[in-house]
Design a protein around this motif. Structure first.
Motif, PDB file in Angstrom:
ATOM      1  N   SER A 314       0.821  -1.203   0.000  1.00 55.52           N
ATOM      2  CA  SER A 314       0.000   0.000   0.000  1.00 55.52           C
ATOM      3  C   SER A 314       0.860   1.260   0.000  1.00 55.52           C
ATOM      4  N   VAL A 315       1.931   1.261   0.797  1.00 53.95           N
ATOM      5  CA  VAL A 315       2.817   2.425   0.828  1.00 53.95           C
ATOM      6  C   VAL A 315       3.484   2.625  -0.529  1.00 53.95           C
ATOM      7  N   LEU A 316       3.960   1.546  -1.141  1.00 52.34           N
ATOM      8  CA  LEU A 316       4.561   1.664  -2.467  1.00 52.34           C
ATOM      9  C   LEU A 316       3.555   2.222  -3.472  1.00 52.34           C
ATOM     10  N   ASN A 317       2.318   1.760  -3.391  1.00 48.75           N
ATOM     11  CA  ASN A 317       1.284   2.281  -4.295  1.00 48.75           C
ATOM     12  C   ASN A 317       1.055   3.770  -4.079  1.00 48.75           C
ATOM     13  N   ALA A 318       1.073   4.202  -2.817  1.00 46.54           N
ATOM     14  CA  ALA A 318       0.888   5.626  -2.528  1.00 46.54           C
ATOM     15  C   ALA A 318       1.994   6.462  -3.155  1.00 46.54           C
ATOM     16  N   LEU A 319       3.228   5.986  -3.079  1.00 50.42           N
ATOM     17  CA  LEU A 319       4.366   6.728  -3.622  1.00 50.42           C
ATOM     18  C   LEU A 319       4.374   6.728  -5.148  1.00 50.42           C
ATOM     19  N   LEU A 320       3.981   5.623  -5.747  1.00 49.66           N
ATOM     20  CA  LEU A 320       4.043   5.491  -7.212  1.00 49.66           C
ATOM     21  C   LEU A 320       2.909   6.219  -7.920  1.00 49.66           C
ATOM     22  N   THR A 321       1.736   6.273  -7.291  1.00 47.07           N
ATOM     23  CA  THR A 321       0.567   6.823  -7.977  1.00 47.07           C
ATOM     24  C   THR A 321       0.357   8.313  -7.712  1.00 47.07           C
ATOM     25  N   ALA A 322       1.173   8.906  -6.857  1.00 52.17           N
ATOM     26  CA  ALA A 322       1.047  10.332  -6.574  1.00 52.17           C
ATOM     27  C   ALA A 322       1.511  11.157  -7.772  1.00 52.17           C
ATOM     28  N   THR A 323       1.287  12.462  -7.707  1.00 51.15           N
ATOM     29  CA  THR A 323       1.714  13.377  -8.766  1.00 51.15           C
ATOM     30  C   THR A 323       2.518  14.519  -8.154  1.00 51.15           C
ATOM     31  N   THR A 324       3.429  15.082  -8.946  1.00 52.49           N
ATOM     32  CA  THR A 324       4.261  16.185  -8.484  1.00 52.49           C
ATOM     33  C   THR A 324       3.394  17.340  -8.005  1.00 52.49           C
ATOM     34  N   THR A 325       3.717  17.862  -6.822  1.00 58.94           N
ATOM     35  CA  THR A 325       2.900  18.899  -6.197  1.00 58.94           C
ATOM     36  C   THR A 325       3.797  19.996  -5.634  1.00 58.94           C
ATOM     37  N   THR A 326       3.430  21.236  -5.887  1.00 59.81           N
ATOM     38  CA  THR A 326       4.118  22.401  -5.324  1.00 59.81           C
ATOM     39  C   THR A 326       3.175  23.123  -4.382  1.00 59.81           C
ATOM     40  N   GLY A 327       3.653  23.413  -3.180  1.00 64.58           N
ATOM     41  CA  GLY A 327       2.827  24.022  -2.154  1.00 64.58           C
ATOM     42  C   GLY A 327       2.870  25.531  -2.158  1.00 64.58           C
ATOM     43  N   PRO A 328       2.180  26.160  -1.209  1.00 62.45           N
ATOM     44  CA  PRO A 328       2.053  27.621  -1.190  1.00 62.45           C
ATOM     45  C   PRO A 328       3.349  28.359  -0.912  1.00 62.45           C
ATOM     46  N   HIS A 329       4.353  27.690  -0.372  1.00 66.26           N
ATOM     47  CA  HIS A 329       5.626  28.337  -0.072  1.00 66.26           C
ATOM     48  C   HIS A 329       6.729  27.928  -1.034  1.00 66.26           C
ATOM     49  N   GLY A 330       6.339  27.295  -2.150  1.00 63.69           N
ATOM     50  CA  GLY A 330       7.304  26.919  -3.172  1.00 63.69           C
ATOM     51  C   GLY A 330       7.931  25.563  -2.996  1.00 63.69           C
ATOM     52  N   ASP A 331       7.555  24.833  -1.961  1.00 68.23           N
ATOM     53  CA  ASP A 331       8.094  23.484  -1.764  1.00 68.23           C
ATOM     54  C   ASP A 331       7.466  22.531  -2.774  1.00 68.23           C
ATOM     55  N   THR A 332       8.299  21.671  -3.367  1.00 59.96           N
ATOM     56  CA  THR A 332       7.828  20.699  -4.363  1.00 59.96           C
ATOM     57  C   THR A 332       8.244  19.300  -3.948  1.00 59.96           C
ATOM     58  N   ARG A 333       7.339  18.363  -4.122  1.00 59.67           N
ATOM     59  CA  ARG A 333       7.665  16.961  -3.906  1.00 59.67           C
ATOM     60  C   ARG A 333       7.203  16.157  -5.120  1.00 59.67           C
ATOM     61  N   HIS A 334       8.035  15.168  -5.494  1.00 59.80           N
ATOM     62  CA  HIS A 334       7.786  14.346  -6.669  1.00 59.80           C
ATOM     63  C   HIS A 334       7.448  12.922  -6.251  1.00 59.80           C
ATOM     64  N   PRO A 335       6.600  12.235  -7.014  1.00 58.95           N
ATOM     65  CA  PRO A 335       6.320  10.827  -6.715  1.00 58.95           C
ATOM     66  C   PRO A 335       7.522   9.953  -7.036  1.00 58.95           C
ATOM     67  N   LEU A 336       7.455   8.725  -6.608  1.00 61.62           N
ATOM     68  CA  LEU A 336       8.496   7.745  -6.919  1.00 61.62           C
ATOM     69  C   LEU A 336       8.389   7.390  -8.397  1.00 61.62           C
TER      70      LEU A 336
END
Length: 346
Positions: A314-336
């Motif tokens: 389930s955790v692997l699925n969460a990481l793989l199926t997410a999409t790149t997101t940038t927050g209100p302060h410019g922080d960005t996180r990318h999926p696996l």
């Protein structure tokens, strides 16, 4: 309205399987008969990436509680309703997963929803169950964007079948193990007490540590992603498990513990600021005609193994199926990313 979800591969689509037990039809929490899942996703970039996820067992209510158990691996969190579950061993409402500062509004909305339904018509007390994770890195958490209408929409649209994963519902603004994360799910089928039973798991993943896949550590740099600063909060994880095995509350508590232990497989740090909770419930009370009152404890090992495997996947699925997101302060996180991960594992 949020954009349509992006189709991304799950763990098994890449040939990354966990354990030897077969999955259910959808490899999801909804493979457990009588369990439905709904999401309301709130995306107003870059300010808001949040939402609520509803897990709705058929027939649950103040007069028809289901057996349940809860376990806190690290209690830095707001699992509303946990003490009554621990005391009485019962679940009497659906389970909601949302953002930390929206949890209290969500609980109030859940109470209103239940009281207006036939099963809540005579209720004079109610124990709403709401879990949360902190999405403050990628969403304006102080705005508390989740409102009553969003909670009701998630509850009213909950359904069986495939479950949307990644940046949806209560997982929209979450990160885990250095990557964009969110909602993930998986299931297992196995023989128990002379018949086949199903275990389903859903995670709201937002915790710290270093990812491990097939025993190998995987950092963002290992798969070609830019280095990002540390998350301001250590994170959390809510793991919800359901099963049609006829377990009592004590046994479901043992199952909930294994759900939290399983996070270590993927590299969870269980940090000071992490709220790591497991909640497990049965879909019918012990003693119903469908099975024995209680499964002997010495036969539970395969179920514990199933929980460990399903949470990891389930955790692997969460990481793989997410999409790149940038927050209100410019922080960005990318999926696996799938291809670089496979190349690294090879």
């Amino acid at each position: 309205m949020p954009p349509p979800p992006v189709s991304r591969p799950r763990s098994r689509d890449l040939g990354i399987t966990v354990g030897e037990l077969p999955t259910g039809r959808y490899n999801a929490l909804t493979d457990v008969p009588g369990v439905r899942v709904g999401h309301t996703t709130l995306i107003r970039p870059p300010r808001v990436h949040s939402g609520v996820t509803a897990i709705v067992p058929d027939g649950v209510g103040p007069g028809s509680a289901l057996p349940a158990g809860v376990f806190a691996g690290n209690g830095y969190g707001k699992l509303i309703g946990a003490t009554q579950i621990a005391e009485l061993g019962t679940l009497e409402t659906p389970v909601l997963l949302t953002s930390t500062l929206s949890a209290f509004r969500a609980a109030d909305a859940l109470v209103g929803w239940v009281l207006q339904r036939p099963e809540g018509a005579e209720a004079r007390s109610l124990n709403p169950v709401v879990g949360e994770c902190n999405d403050g890195l990628l969403s304006d958490i102080r705005s508390r964007p989740v409102r009553e209408e969003h909670v009701r929409a998630a509850l009213d649209t909950a359904s069986g079948g495939p479950v949307a994963e990644g940046c949806v519902g209560g997982g929209t603004g979450l990160t885990a193990l250095g990557f964009k994360a969110g909602i993930g799910t998986s299931s297992r089928r196995l023989p128990l007490a002379g018949r086949e039973i199903t275990l389903g798991v859903l995670v709201q993943a937002n915790f710290g540590g270093t990812l491990r896949v097939r025993g190998r550590t995987v950092t963002p740099a290992d798969v070609g992603l830019p280095a990002e600063g540390p998350d301001p909060q250590a994170g959390s994880c809510m793991v919800v498990a359901a099963t049609d095995a006829p377990l009592d509350a004590r046994q479901l508590t043992r199952l909930a513990r294994r759900c939290v232990y399983a996070l270590a497989r993927v590299g969870a740090a269980y940090g000071h600021g992490s709220g790591d909770y497991g909640l497990a419930f049965g879909t019918r009370p012990p003693g119903t005609p469908a099975g024995p009152a209680v499964v002997p404890d010495e036969t539970l090992d395969p179920l514990f193994t199933a929980a460990l495997d399903a949470v990891e996947e389930s955790v692997l699925n969460a990481l793989l199926t997410a999409t790149t997101t940038t927050g209100p302060h410019g922080d960005t996180r990318h999926p696996l990313p799938a291809r670089p991960l496979l190349a690294l594992l090879e």
